[in-house]
Design a protein around this motif. Sequence first.
Motif, short mmCIF file in Angstrom:
data_model
loop_
_atom_site.label_atom_id
_atom_site.label_comp_id
_atom_site.label_asym_id
_atom_site.label_seq_id
_atom_site.Cartn_x
_atom_site.Cartn_y
_atom_site.Cartn_z
N ILE A 89 0.84 -1.20 0.00
CA ILE A 89 0.00 0.00 0.00
C ILE A 89 0.87 1.25 0.00
O ILE A 89 0.63 2.21 -0.75
N GLN A 90 1.90 1.23 0.83
CA GLN A 90 2.79 2.38 0.89
C GLN A 90 3.54 2.58 -0.42
O GLN A 90 3.81 3.73 -0.84
N GLN A 91 3.89 1.49 -1.09
CA GLN A 91 4.55 1.61 -2.39
C GLN A 91 3.65 2.31 -3.39
O GLN A 91 4.09 3.18 -4.15
N LYS A 92 2.38 1.95 -3.39
CA LYS A 92 1.42 2.59 -4.31
C LYS A 92 1.27 4.08 -3.98
O LYS A 92 1.22 4.92 -4.88
N ALA A 93 1.19 4.39 -2.68
CA ALA A 93 1.07 5.79 -2.27
C ALA A 93 2.31 6.57 -2.69
O ALA A 93 2.22 7.70 -3.17
N LEU B 72 5.34 10.35 -6.37
CA LEU B 72 6.46 10.54 -7.30
C LEU B 72 5.99 10.82 -8.72
O LEU B 72 6.71 11.47 -9.50
N SER B 73 4.79 10.35 -9.07
CA SER B 73 4.27 10.62 -10.41
C SER B 73 3.96 12.10 -10.60
O SER B 73 3.95 12.61 -11.73
N ILE B 74 3.71 12.80 -9.50
CA ILE B 74 3.39 14.23 -9.55
C ILE B 74 4.59 15.08 -9.11
O ILE B 74 4.84 16.15 -9.65
N ILE C 91 -5.74 4.29 -7.27
CA ILE C 91 -4.93 3.07 -7.15
C ILE C 91 -5.04 2.38 -5.79
O ILE C 91 -4.58 1.24 -5.65
N LEU C 92 -5.63 3.05 -4.79
CA LEU C 92 -5.71 2.45 -3.45
C LEU C 92 -7.11 1.93 -3.17
O LEU C 92 -8.10 2.51 -3.63
N PRO C 93 -7.22 0.85 -2.39
CA PRO C 93 -8.56 0.34 -2.00
C PRO C 93 -9.24 1.29 -1.02
O PRO C 93 -8.62 2.22 -0.49
N GLN C 94 -10.51 1.05 -0.75
CA GLN C 94 -11.28 1.93 0.13
C GLN C 94 -10.88 1.77 1.60
O GLN C 94 -11.01 2.71 2.38
N GLU C 95 -10.40 0.60 1.98
CA GLU C 95 -9.90 0.36 3.34
C GLU C 95 -8.68 -0.54 3.26
O GLU C 95 -8.57 -1.37 2.36
N PHE C 96 -7.79 -0.41 4.22
CA PHE C 96 -6.58 -1.23 4.19
C PHE C 96 -5.87 -1.20 5.53
O PHE C 96 -6.09 -0.31 6.35
#
Length: 258
Positions: free
Chosen positions: A152-156, A161-163, A239-244
């Motif tokens: 999850i942290q990798q996606k965040a 980094l994309s921005i 890209i992230l789920p609603q809960e995690f």
Amino acid sequence: MQENKRIVEQVWDYTKHAKYYSYRPNYAPKTIDMLITLTKGESNHLRVADIGAGTGNLSIMLLERDCEVVSVEPNDAMREIGIERTKGAKIEWVRATGVDSTLQGGSFDWVTFGSSFNVMDRTEALKEAHRLLKGNGYFSCMWNHRDLNDPIQQKAENAILSIVPNYTRGVRREDQRPIIEAHKELFDNIIYIEEDFYFHQSLENYILAWQSVKNPYWDLETKEGQEIFDKITAKMREILPQEFDIKYTTRCWSARKV
């Protein structure tokens, strides 16, 4: 001292961020328990100066462990939230900075910096902690770091980094041992503790937690900064789920007064 105070109160002004601190995870409880054991020694009482106490996250954990706490926080908005959260507890709140706390010297068993050591001149903060401590008292600084190997942290991180391709995390991610070792006339017997933990969070609360963050890449006080933040959070929503369950690591450096 006045210049350092200006830097903390103006450059690191968290007035607009204060109300979002409740969405951030607190420190790993077992780490705080171990630190209590370390600093208490044979004593049954711990008097703690919590420097840069913010809205009281660490102060509350210390109060829950029967410490007598004096919380130092220069920002009015954060301090007012902390005062409200700790109403009725054995705690004193002081409007001051970590390099000029205004507290009586030699009167504390432990001086803590919870996610605050990085926002001030660390050499001056170590000198002030040394002044405040009794003989053989302890200094501790700690942070919660996002575990960047967590999926999850990798996606965040990828969303950020994309921005903001040049995004970095600054002093709060550094090993604090060198700065402590550079002042062996003040502190020695360095102890390092780190503990992983998972924090359950909704996507919307995770994004609210990001609004508590102050950095040079997106200033939410400006239109440009708000636009950058909105792009990042839009990407996170994609890209992230609603809960995690999301992984963090509490990292803490402690040292004993010389």
